[in-house]
Design a protein around this motif. Structure first.
Motif, short mmCIF file in Angstrom:
data_model
loop_
_atom_site.label_atom_id
_atom_site.label_comp_id
_atom_site.label_asym_id
_atom_site.label_seq_id
_atom_site.Cartn_x
_atom_site.Cartn_y
_atom_site.Cartn_z
N VAL A 77 0.84 -1.20 0.00
CA VAL A 77 0.00 0.00 0.00
C VAL A 77 0.88 1.25 0.00
N ASN A 78 0.31 2.36 -0.44
CA ASN A 78 1.02 3.63 -0.42
C ASN A 78 1.06 4.25 0.96
N ASP A 79 0.04 4.01 1.78
CA ASP A 79 -0.07 4.63 3.10
C ASP A 79 -0.50 3.55 4.10
N ILE A 80 0.47 2.95 4.76
CA ILE A 80 0.18 1.84 5.67
C ILE A 80 -0.62 2.30 6.89
N VAL A 81 -0.40 3.51 7.33
CA VAL A 81 -1.14 4.03 8.50
C VAL A 81 -2.63 4.10 8.17
N SER A 82 -2.97 4.68 7.02
CA SER A 82 -4.38 4.77 6.63
C SER A 82 -5.00 3.41 6.35
N ARG A 84 -4.10 0.50 7.59
CA ARG A 84 -4.27 -0.19 8.88
C ARG A 84 -5.48 0.36 9.62
N GLN A 85 -5.61 1.66 9.65
CA GLN A 85 -6.73 2.30 10.35
C GLN A 85 -8.06 1.89 9.72
N SER A 86 -8.09 1.81 8.40
CA SER A 86 -9.31 1.39 7.70
C SER A 86 -9.73 -0.02 8.11
N GLN A 105 7.89 -1.02 5.88
CA GLN A 105 7.04 -1.15 7.06
C GLN A 105 6.01 -2.25 6.84
N GLN A 121 4.37 -1.23 3.30
CA GLN A 121 4.64 0.05 2.62
C GLN A 121 6.13 0.11 2.34
#
Length: 123
Positions: A77-82, A84-86, A105, A121
């Motif tokens: 994914v491009n944004d692992i934080v987003s 994961r949160q999703s 990551q 990521q």
């Protein structure tokens, strides 16, 4: 998290645990004809692409022991934080994000049968 192929170089990586990294590297190159992707090399990881399948890779992960059938299918994914949160907002238990070297990551989660899946990521 919606899965779309907007991930960059790789969109899907399978992790395979091995007990002898260098011997496994040679086997995957010689027997399967996979192409090493040295920019992802770490002391415990080697990654290969498929010559005719873009966006798909196999990563060999050095492990003290190998449990048969224990692989991790990983969504890049491009944004692992987003991402994961999703998943968390959808009721999925997701492990914390860890840096495994070279800025890569990872975060691991399970499906309803306990199969391991991951988010990755790249730097």
């Amino acid at each position: 998290m919606t899965l779309k192929n907007t991930f960059g170089e790789y969109s899907f990586v399978i992790k395979v645990d091995v007990t002898n990294l260098e011997a496994s590297v040679e086997w995957y190159k010689d027997k399967l004809g996979l192409v090493p992707q040295s920019k992802y090399d770490t002391p415990n990881w080697r990654q290969f692409s498929f010559p005719d399948i873009p966006g798909f890779a196999i990563g060999l992960n050095l492990s003290n022991s190998v449990e048969i059938g224990n692989t991790v299918s990983t969504f890049v994914v491009n944004d692992i934080v987003s991402a994961r949160q999703s998943l968390i907002e959808k009721g999925v238990e997701v492990e914390p994000i860890t840096d495994v070297g070279h800025g890569v990551q990872l975060s691991i989660f399970k499906d309803i049968d306990g199969n391991l899946l991951g988010l990755r990521q790249n730097p």
